[in-house]
Scaffold this motif. Sequence first.
Motif, PDB file in Angstrom:
ATOM      1  N   LEU A 233       0.793  -1.125  -0.099  1.00 29.42           N
ATOM      2  CA  LEU A 233      -0.078   0.076   0.103  1.00 29.42           C
ATOM      3  C   LEU A 233       0.783   1.223   0.026  1.00 29.42           C
ATOM      4  O   LEU A 233       0.529   2.448  -0.874  1.00 29.42           O
ATOM      5  CB  LEU A 233      -0.879   0.056   1.071  1.00 29.42           C
ATOM      6  N   LEU A 234       1.813   1.209   0.852  1.00 26.55           N
ATOM      7  CA  LEU A 234       2.813   2.341   0.803  1.00 26.55           C
ATOM      8  C   LEU A 234       3.218   2.596  -0.573  1.00 26.55           C
ATOM      9  O   LEU A 234       3.745   3.776  -1.024  1.00 26.55           O
ATOM     10  CB  LEU A 234       4.005   2.150   1.899  1.00 26.55           C
ATOM     11  N   LYS A 235       3.951   1.508  -1.044  1.00 26.09           N
ATOM     12  CA  LYS A 235       4.579   1.315  -2.339  1.00 26.09           C
ATOM     13  C   LYS A 235       3.694   2.263  -3.480  1.00 26.09           C
ATOM     14  O   LYS A 235       4.278   2.999  -4.154  1.00 26.09           O
ATOM     15  CB  LYS A 235       5.190   0.144  -2.775  1.00 26.09           C
ATOM     16  N   ALA A 236       2.356   1.745  -3.333  1.00 24.59           N
ATOM     17  CA  ALA A 236       1.263   2.123  -4.400  1.00 24.59           C
ATOM     18  C   ALA A 236       1.208   3.471  -4.175  1.00 24.59           C
ATOM     19  O   ALA A 236       1.032   4.181  -5.137  1.00 24.59           O
ATOM     20  CB  ALA A 236       0.169   1.477  -4.224  1.00 24.59           C
ATOM     21  N   GLU A 237       1.050   4.012  -2.970  1.00 18.27           N
ATOM     22  CA  GLU A 237       0.729   5.408  -2.682  1.00 18.27           C
ATOM     23  C   GLU A 237       1.997   6.150  -2.977  1.00 18.27           C
ATOM     24  O   GLU A 237       1.724   7.246  -3.650  1.00 18.27           O
ATOM     25  CB  GLU A 237       0.613   5.539  -1.043  1.00 18.27           C
ATOM     26  N   GLU A 238       3.143   5.600  -2.841  1.00 16.07           N
ATOM     27  CA  GLU A 238       4.291   6.355  -3.430  1.00 16.07           C
ATOM     28  C   GLU A 238       4.390   6.471  -4.708  1.00 16.07           C
ATOM     29  O   GLU A 238       4.737   7.544  -5.456  1.00 16.07           O
ATOM     30  CB  GLU A 238       5.623   5.800  -2.771  1.00 16.07           C
ATOM     31  N   THR A 239       4.189   5.471  -5.399  1.00 15.16           N
ATOM     32  CA  THR A 239       4.349   5.481  -6.918  1.00 15.16           C
ATOM     33  C   THR A 239       3.084   6.054  -7.447  1.00 15.16           C
ATOM     34  O   THR A 239       3.517   7.059  -8.431  1.00 15.16           O
ATOM     35  CB  THR A 239       4.168   3.776  -7.492  1.00 15.16           C
ATOM     36  N   ALA A 240       1.836   6.204  -6.955  1.00 12.06           N
ATOM     37  CA  ALA A 240       0.905   6.853  -7.222  1.00 12.06           C
ATOM     38  C   ALA A 240       1.158   8.585  -7.099  1.00 12.06           C
ATOM     39  O   ALA A 240       0.799   9.417  -7.879  1.00 12.06           O
ATOM     40  CB  ALA A 240      -0.371   6.649  -6.563  1.00 12.06           C
ATOM     41  N   ALA A 241       1.843   8.733  -5.881  1.00 15.29           N
ATOM     42  CA  ALA A 241       2.370  10.079  -5.710  1.00 15.29           C
ATOM     43  C   ALA A 241       3.473  10.681  -6.755  1.00 15.29           C
ATOM     44  O   ALA A 241       3.440  11.737  -7.226  1.00 15.29           O
ATOM     45  CB  ALA A 241       3.014  10.219  -4.368  1.00 15.29           C
ATOM     46  N   LYS A 242       4.250   9.759  -7.157  1.00 17.78           N
ATOM     47  CA  LYS A 242       5.236  10.164  -8.245  1.00 17.78           C
ATOM     48  C   LYS A 242       4.639  10.245  -9.504  1.00 17.78           C
ATOM     49  O   LYS A 242       4.931  11.418 -10.236  1.00 17.78           O
ATOM     50  CB  LYS A 242       6.269   8.960  -8.085  1.00 17.78           C
ATOM     51  N   TYR A 243       3.642   9.420  -9.878  1.00 19.72           N
ATOM     52  CA  TYR A 243       2.964   9.503 -11.072  1.00 19.72           C
ATOM     53  C   TYR A 243       2.361  10.925 -11.225  1.00 19.72           C
ATOM     54  O   TYR A 243       2.120  11.819 -12.455  1.00 19.72           O
ATOM     55  CB  TYR A 243       1.885   8.415 -11.571  1.00 19.72           C
ATOM     56  N   ARG A 244       1.939  11.366 -10.014  1.00 15.13           N
ATOM     57  CA  ARG A 244       0.944  12.793  -9.918  1.00 15.13           C
ATOM     58  C   ARG A 244       1.947  13.811 -10.010  1.00 15.13           C
ATOM     59  O   ARG A 244       1.610  14.919 -10.806  1.00 15.13           O
ATOM     60  CB  ARG A 244       0.275  12.655  -8.466  1.00 15.13           C
ATOM     61  N   ALA A 245       3.077  13.504  -9.346  1.00 11.11           N
ATOM     62  CA  ALA A 245       4.054  14.551  -9.474  1.00 11.11           C
ATOM     63  C   ALA A 245       4.753  14.728 -10.876  1.00 11.11           C
ATOM     64  O   ALA A 245       4.959  15.873 -11.374  1.00 11.11           O
ATOM     65  CB  ALA A 245       5.342  14.269  -8.753  1.00 11.11           C
ATOM     66  N   THR A 246       4.820  13.713 -11.612  1.00 10.13           N
ATOM     67  CA  THR A 246       5.430  13.775 -12.866  1.00 10.13           C
ATOM     68  C   THR A 246       4.319  13.872 -14.013  1.00 10.13           C
ATOM     69  O   THR A 246       4.583  14.207 -14.938  1.00 10.13           O
ATOM     70  CB  THR A 246       6.153  12.473 -13.094  1.00 10.13           C
TER      71      THR A 246
END
Length: 189
Positions: free
Chosen positions: A165-178
Motif C-alpha cells: 500500500l505504501l509503495k502504491a501510494e508512493e508510486t501514485a504520488a510520483k505519477y501525480r508529480a510527474t
Amino acid sequence: MAEEVKKVEAETPTAPPSVVEAKKAESVEKTAVPPPPAEKPEESKALAVVEKAPEPAPKKTSGGSHDRDVALAEVEKGKRLSFIKAWEDSEKTKAENKAQKKLSSIVAWENSKKAAMEAKLKRIEEQLEKKKAEYAEKMKNKIALLHKEAEEKRAMVEAKRGEELLKAEETAAKYRATGQTPKRLLGCF
C-alpha cells in the motif's frame, strides 16, 4: 397250678396216676380243657376258669435260652444298624464338608481372579486416561503452534500489504508529480 392238680385228682380218683399225669400235660398244653362227662356242670365251670390262665414260667424255662439268644441277636442287630447309620451319617457329613470346602475354595479362586482382572482393567483405564491426557496436551500444543504460525503468517501478510500500500501510494504520488500514466505491467486486466 398245684391246686388244679389236686382238684383234678379229687374229681377222678378212679383214674390211674398215669392218666392224671396225662391230664396235667394236656392242661398245660391247652388253655381250656373240656369237662369230663362224669363231672357236675358247676365244678367244670370252676376248673375251666382256673385253667384259662396258664403260667408263663414253664414257657420261659423251655425256651429261655432261645428267647435270650433271640433278644441278644436283636440287640446285636440294633447295635450293628445304629453303627451303620452312624457311619453313613459320618460319611455323608465328610462328603458334605469336602464339597463345601471345594466350593469355598472355588469361590475364593474366582474372587481372587475377579479382583486381579478388575485391578488390571483399572490399571489399563488409568493408562488410557493418562495417554488421553497426554494426547490432549499434545493436541492443544499443536493447536497453539498452528495458531502461532497462523498469527505470524497473518502478520507477514499484513506487513506485506502495508508495504505494498505504501509503495502504491508512493508510486501514485510520483505519477501525480510527474504527470505520467502508469504502465500496465502489473495488472492482469
